[in-house]
Design a protein around this motif. Structure first.
Motif, short mmCIF file in Angstrom:
data_model
loop_
_atom_site.label_atom_id
_atom_site.label_comp_id
_atom_site.label_asym_id
_atom_site.label_seq_id
_atom_site.Cartn_x
_atom_site.Cartn_y
_atom_site.Cartn_z
N LEU A 52 6.29 5.90 -18.24
CA LEU A 52 5.57 5.15 -17.33
C LEU A 52 5.80 5.36 -16.02
CD1 LEU A 52 6.32 1.62 -19.40
CD2 LEU A 52 4.32 2.96 -19.32
N ASP A 53 7.08 6.04 -15.59
CA ASP A 53 7.50 6.34 -14.19
C ASP A 53 6.53 7.48 -13.97
OD1 ASP A 53 9.10 4.07 -13.98
OD2 ASP A 53 10.92 5.15 -13.96
N ARG A 54 6.36 8.40 -14.92
CA ARG A 54 5.56 9.59 -14.59
C ARG A 54 4.18 9.18 -14.27
NH1 ARG A 54 6.10 12.79 -19.40
NH2 ARG A 54 8.27 13.04 -18.76
N LEU A 55 3.63 8.34 -15.10
CA LEU A 55 2.26 7.77 -14.99
C LEU A 55 1.86 7.21 -13.81
CD1 LEU A 55 -0.38 7.31 -16.44
CD2 LEU A 55 0.44 5.44 -17.26
N SER A 56 3.12 6.28 -13.01
CA SER A 56 2.83 5.78 -12.04
C SER A 56 3.19 6.40 -10.59
CB SER A 56 3.65 4.29 -12.11
OG SER A 56 4.95 4.49 -12.20
N VAL A 111 0.86 -1.22 -0.04
CA VAL A 111 0.12 -0.20 -0.06
C VAL A 111 0.94 1.30 0.16
CG1 VAL A 111 -1.78 1.26 1.30
CG2 VAL A 111 -1.82 -1.26 0.95
N GLY A 112 0.59 2.03 -0.74
CA GLY A 112 1.41 3.30 -1.05
C GLY A 112 0.95 4.34 -0.16
N MET A 113 1.19 5.94 -0.41
CA MET A 113 0.81 6.85 0.17
C MET A 113 -0.68 7.06 0.16
SD MET A 113 3.86 9.68 -1.63
CE MET A 113 2.93 11.03 -0.66
N ALA A 114 -1.15 7.66 1.56
CA ALA A 114 -2.56 7.95 1.61
C ALA A 114 -3.45 6.66 1.39
CB ALA A 114 -2.94 8.86 0.55
N GLY A 115 -2.79 5.47 1.61
CA GLY A 115 -3.60 4.31 1.50
C GLY A 115 -3.94 3.79 0.26
N VAL A 116 -3.30 4.22 -0.84
CA VAL A 116 -3.61 4.21 -2.03
C VAL A 116 -2.87 2.66 -2.60
CG1 VAL A 116 -3.44 4.81 -4.57
CG2 VAL A 116 -3.97 6.18 -3.08
N ALA A 117 -3.50 1.87 -3.01
CA ALA A 117 -2.91 0.54 -3.54
C ALA A 117 -2.10 0.61 -4.46
CB ALA A 117 -4.00 -0.59 -3.79
N ALA A 118 -0.84 0.11 -4.33
CA ALA A 118 0.05 0.21 -5.73
C ALA A 118 0.21 -1.03 -6.38
CB ALA A 118 1.51 0.68 -5.07
N VAL A 119 0.06 -1.09 -7.70
CA VAL A 119 0.36 -2.62 -8.41
C VAL A 119 1.99 -2.67 -8.33
CG1 VAL A 119 -0.07 -3.49 -10.60
CG2 VAL A 119 -1.77 -1.70 -9.84
N PRO A 120 2.47 -3.89 -8.04
CA PRO A 120 3.68 -4.06 -7.90
C PRO A 120 4.40 -4.15 -9.27
CG PRO A 120 2.41 -6.22 -7.72
CD PRO A 120 1.47 -5.11 -7.67
N ALA A 121 5.42 -4.00 -9.54
CA ALA A 121 6.43 -3.66 -10.71
C ALA A 121 6.15 -5.17 -11.33
CB ALA A 121 7.59 -3.20 -10.77
N GLU A 122 6.34 -6.20 -10.43
CA GLU A 122 6.41 -7.69 -10.78
C GLU A 122 5.95 -8.48 -9.88
OE1 GLU A 122 9.39 -9.21 -14.05
OE2 GLU A 122 10.60 -8.10 -12.72
N ALA A 123 5.41 -9.47 -10.33
CA ALA A 123 5.03 -10.46 -9.04
C ALA A 123 5.48 -11.82 -9.74
CB ALA A 123 3.43 -10.55 -9.17
N HIS A 124 6.62 -12.53 -9.23
CA HIS A 124 7.00 -13.69 -9.70
C HIS A 124 7.73 -14.48 -8.35
CE1 HIS A 124 11.15 -12.10 -9.97
NE2 HIS A 124 10.53 -10.83 -10.54
#
Length: 423
Positions: free
Chosen positions: A215-219, A14-27
């Motif tokens: 992509l980094d700016r978007l995320s 979970v990121g700032m202000a409780g906003v869920a962040a999508v992980p860069a990768e899941a493996h």
């Protein structure tokens, strides 16, 4: 329709202000990346829901959806709007067993992917751009800072922000977790008619960096949220013509290497298409093998953990083959008849005909083929998938990439063997 790279040889939390962040990768320890094509649902009748039924979805870490195209102005566009986001699916065809409704906004494979991600929340999905027939204008898109910025913005708007033509803004947002660049090839001939420039090599590096930046700016503030990957050629000459390897991998999440099409029916002589090492007695030069390819990238600065080695779920075949040496390295009269195209067939279709053939293996070089005295097919079965997975693990590479998922059997025997032997 397959990715045909004939030019290979012819030229969390979970990121700032409780906003869920999508992980860069899941493996886990190794990635298992599979290409799903937007034509799989036609003649092959292999739907997104089949990834659940045959066990592939549970074993994949990432799906690359092939392909989005790039137009003459450098903008992203769908190569098949019906398959991508218009086709309605019945309850029987759908991932969650629920039919698409007439009033819903998003249909097609993209909506099925949304359902797939709900079922498998760790699964990442990227839109793959280009391919053999969709790379014509990449050189133009990558030419200048302005063209690169505009191109990337177009692709981010369409595929990541989900702004599809004719649909409400953001209709497909959340489907994709990244972008896979499949430019075939920077600085080298691919499909006839592709735009090629000597400066493609440096421009591709700059294009990848522009993607990473946007992509980094978007995320933001979750840097690295979106995956950025690239499909990379097997031929060392093509690597040197078009890829600044060390620089590229600073911006890529990982790169997938071409682990197939080393030889095929565009040549008269039968041969292997996906050997781990060069076989003894091969009359052709230079050597093409997975070891040559992997060593080429490592020598040019690619990190092992970011190299994902390609494996084929299909075969190449010749007919009119001289009955000597069990058909290997023998002249032919041409491409063998295939289910959908001459000279190529999916593993699942060839397996159904296996009683007509004898299986031969080169355990030292690491490849197999089947031969009936006249017709010769390369052969990547569970035995060879285990061999490839063990090679990837022994060399501590980043994982395996599959072209393509529709070639497997109804019980997923290839991907299950591959997944089970990656450590």
């Amino acid at each position: 329709m397959r990715r045909r790279s004939v030019a290979l040889l012819v030229a969390a939390g979970v990121g700032m202000a409780g906003v869920a962040a999508v992980p860069a990768e899941a493996h886990d320890s190794k990635r298992v990346v599979g290409y799903y094509t937007n034509w799989s649902g036609y003649d092959r009748n292999f739907l997104v829901s089949d990834l659940v039924k045959n066990g592939s979805a549970a074993r994949l870490t990432q799906i690359n959806y092939a392909f989005g195209f790039v137009d003459a102005a450098g903008n992203c566009l769908s190569s098949d709007a019906w398959a991508d986001y218009q086709r309605p699916f019945s309850a029987e065809q759908s991932v969650d067993g629920k039919a698409d409704e007439p009033e819903q906004v998003l249909n097609g494979n993209l909506n099925q992917f949304k359902k797939l991600k709900k079922k498998y929340p760790k699964l990442r999905i990227s839109i793959s751009l280009g391919g053999w027939t969709g790379s014509k204008y990449f050189s133009d898109a990558a030419l200048t800072p302005a063209s690169r910025a505009a191109h990337v913005k177009s692709c981010v708007d369409m595929w990541l922000k989900g702004n599809l033509p004719g649909l409400p803004a953001g209709a497909a947002k959340g489907v994709f977790d990244g972008i896979d660049l499949d430019w075939e090839w920077p600085g080298s001939e691919g499909n006839p008619g592709n735009v090629i420039r000597p400066e493609d090599k440096q421009n591709f590096t700059a294009l990848v960096h522009e993607y990473r930046t946007q992509l980094d700016r978007l995320s933001w503030p979750f840097k690295g949220r979106y995956n950025l990957t690239a499909f990379l050629p097997a031929n060392p000459t093509m690597i040197d013509n078009g890829f600044e390897v060390r620089k590229l991998f600073k911006d890529l999440t990982f790169g997938t290497t071409q682990g197939y099409d080393y030889h095929g029916p565009w040549e008269q002589l039968t041969n292997q298409q996906s050997a781990i090492d060069g076989p003894k007695g091969d009359p052709t030069t230079p050597e093409f093998s997975s070891q040559v390819t992997i060593d080429s990238y490592l020598a040019r600065g690619a990190p092992r953990s970011q190299l994902v080695m390609g494996v084929p779920f299909y075969s190449h075949g010749w007919t009119g083959v001289t009955d000597a040496n069990h058909g290997l390295f023998q002249p032919s009269t041409g491409a063998a008849p295939g289910t959908f195209e001459p000279g190529t067939d999916d593993y699942r279709y060839l397996k159904a005909q296996l009683s007509n053939y004898t299986v031969y293996r080169d355990n030292k070089a690491g490849f197999a083929w089947i031969f009936d005295g006249t017709t010769f097919w390369t052969w990547d079965d569970p035995v060879e998938m285990k061999r490839k997975a063990q090679y990837i693990s022994k060399r501590d590479l980043g994982g395996a990439m599959i072209w393509s998922l529709d070639g497997d059997t109804g019980n997923g025997e290839l991907i299950s063997t591959l997944h089970r032997n990656l450590h």
